[in-house]
Design an enzyme around this catalytic site. Structure first.
Site, PDB file in Angstrom:
ATOM      1  N   LYS A   1      -0.265  -2.388  -6.820  1.00 39.80           N
ATOM      2  CA  LYS A   1      -0.578  -1.025  -7.257  1.00 39.80           C
ATOM      3  C   LYS A   1      -0.610  -0.887  -8.774  1.00 39.80           C
ATOM      4  O   LYS A   1      -1.145   0.103  -9.297  1.00 39.80           O
ATOM      5  CB  LYS A   1       0.420  -0.039  -6.651  1.00 39.80           C
ATOM      6  CG  LYS A   1       0.305   0.094  -5.132  1.00 39.80           C
ATOM      7  CD  LYS A   1       1.258   1.158  -4.587  1.00 39.80           C
ATOM      8  CE  LYS A   1       1.083   1.355  -3.084  1.00 39.80           C
ATOM      9  NZ  LYS A   1       1.717   0.302  -2.283  1.00 39.80           N
TER      10      LYS A   1
ATOM     11  N   SER B   1       5.418   4.594  -3.975  1.00 41.10           N
ATOM     12  CA  SER B   1       4.608   3.462  -3.527  1.00 41.10           C
ATOM     13  C   SER B   1       3.816   3.832  -2.275  1.00 41.10           C
ATOM     14  O   SER B   1       3.672   3.029  -1.348  1.00 41.10           O
ATOM     15  CB  SER B   1       5.482   2.224  -3.246  1.00 41.10           C
ATOM     16  OG  SER B   1       4.685   1.055  -3.165  1.00 41.10           O
TER      17      SER B   1
ATOM     18  N   SER C   1       3.296  -4.615  -3.009  1.00 36.13           N
ATOM     19  CA  SER C   1       2.899  -3.379  -3.694  1.00 36.13           C
ATOM     20  C   SER C   1       2.884  -3.478  -5.215  1.00 36.13           C
ATOM     21  O   SER C   1       2.503  -2.509  -5.889  1.00 36.13           O
ATOM     22  CB  SER C   1       3.817  -2.220  -3.277  1.00 36.13           C
ATOM     23  OG  SER C   1       3.432  -1.738  -2.019  1.00 36.13           O
TER      24      SER C   1
END
Length: 437
Positions: free
Chosen positions: A67, A128, A64
């Site tokens: 992101k 997230s 993640s």
């Protein structure tokens, strides 16, 4: 020897041998700094200087931390007016399925419900949330597949070197329930090197510092006052009130997948000094994957930066001890002029390296005659040259540095008028006969 005692000696020997052979060899590249991860890096943000690195150029799974690129493109779209914070989005079938899939980090998004870009952005940055990330990709680019193209193009524009973006979330494509972005392979993964991950974070917080206003929130209410209200807890456990709270920590992005392991891009600021760190696939002392270790090792990196480096000030006395710092002047009513600086010369280096710093006073050659003297007249405050200092240790940089040394201007402390023709002639005659006798 007693048989039992003999067996005990053998057992102790075997335990010691197994421990030496099988325990992981941790990285101890700097004094009191031990990192056990597939890759790591520490960067000083103001200069872009890399203070520590391990395996920093190998492309690895980023989970993640992906992101951060999605955040960059969303913030860029808002800045250019392409997207507005209060703009609404209606949940697509794909986003609904992935936002409510068991085992994935999310805030639940309801079918056919409308959410603002701001709500989705906060869910992505703080929680997230994968569904929110895909929703934002659809807002910005129309589809996640088109958004992935934008991600890779932006990475190229930012001059990253070792990267691959295949979705907007950091999920493994095979975990996307068959709905991975068009144009990507089902077995593909998001990849970046530790150096490029730090570079992306560097650009993100420099180009859009407002990202830290959201990334620094330990908790945030999602859709407060509605039947969807819930408290989002930040995945960054180094923020205030969290398990691994660290003074000055205010970002940036965690990541966890079986492929990437536990990863973390952190940033912290104290006394005007900011660092960025990256830990990729952190492991504990027994070499087991560890979610907690990414925060523990990040704290070690930050401690190394904050405790071992300081802003050291330099003056003319560091060039030449107890000198009067004057320069001879030709054809002036005074034979020399004092020079000064209007500010301190400061360089952030390892404190013990101050005595080895390369410090140099350079006078503008266009202002000097053949004898190395300044030519009158001289105006008070006129720039005479520069005082520069350079770290004695050579470092790599997260971006191409425009200049690896710090410098400040040197000025004349007083005016020196040009002497009249008669006096100058008399001095010239005197100098002539002086040279003869």
């Amino acid at each position: 020897m007693n048989t039992n005692i003999y067996k005990k000696y053998i057992a102790v020997f075997l335990i010691c041998f197994i421990t030496m052979v099988h325990l992981p060899q941790q990285i101890q590249a700097e004094e009191k700094l031990t990192i056990n991860a597939d890759a790591a890096i520490l960067v000083e943000v103001d200069s872009g200087k890399i203070l520590f690195k391990h395996n920093a150029n190998k492309a690895l799974g980023i989970a993640s931390m992906t992101k951060m690129m999605t955040e960059y493109l969303v913030l860029e779209a808002v800045e250019t007016g392409k997207v507005k914070w209060d703009q609404t989005y209606t949940v697509s079938d794909k986003v609904y399925a992935l936002a409510n899939a068991p085992g994935l980090s999310n805030v639940p998004l309801h079918a056919d419900e409308q959410y603002t870009v701001k709500e989705l952005y906060e869910a992505m940055v703080i929680k997230s949330a994968n569904g929110a990330s895909i929703a934002l990709a659809e807002v910005v680019a129309g589809s996640e597949g088109e958004f992935v193209k934008m991600m890779n193009q932006k990475a190229k524009e930012l001059e990253l070197e070792h990267y691959q973006f295949v979705n907007s979330t950091g999920l493994s494509n095979y975990d996307m329930l068959g709905m991975h972005p068009e144009g990507t392979d089902v077995n593909a993964e998001n990849l970046m090197s530790a150096k490029d991950t730090a570079a992306l974070a560097y650009h993100l917080i420099n180009d859009f510092p407002e990202v830290l206003e959201t990334a620094s929130l330990s908790t945030k209410d999602f859709r407060k006052g509605t039947n969807e209200e819930l408290i989002m807890k930040n995945t960054n456990a180094m923020l205030p009130g969290r398990t691994f709270e660290y003074k000055g920590a205010d970002g940036l992005k965690t990541g966890t997948t079986p492929f990437a392991g536990s990863t973390f891009t952190g940033t912290a600021k104290r006394n005007g000094v900011r660092y960025i760190s990256v830990i990729m696939d952190s492991k504990d002392a027994l070499d087991n994957p560890s979610s907690a270790e990414r925060f523990i090792q990040t704290a070690e990196l930050f401690d190394y930066g904050f405790h071992n480096f300081s802003n050291v000030e330099f003056t003319f006395d560091d060039v030449e001890k107890k000198a009067k710092h004057t320069i001879p002047v030709a054809d002036g009513k005074e034979e020399k002029v004092e020079i000064k600086t209007k500010e301190h010369l400061s360089l952030r280096i390892k404190t013990e390296n101050k005595s080895n710093a390369k410090l140099e006073l350079t006078i503008d050659e266009s202002k000097l005659n053949e004898d190395g003297e300044l030519q009158a007249p001289i105006e008070e405050g006129e720039k005479i040259g520069e005082l520069t200092v350079e770290d004695p240790k050579k470092y790599d940089y997260i971006i191409k540095p425009t200049d690896t040394e710090q410098k400040i201007d040197v000025y004349a402390a007083a005016s020196v008028e040009k002497e009249n023709w008669f006096v100058r002639s008399a001095k010239a005659i005197g100098d002539f006969f002086g040279s003869i006798f």
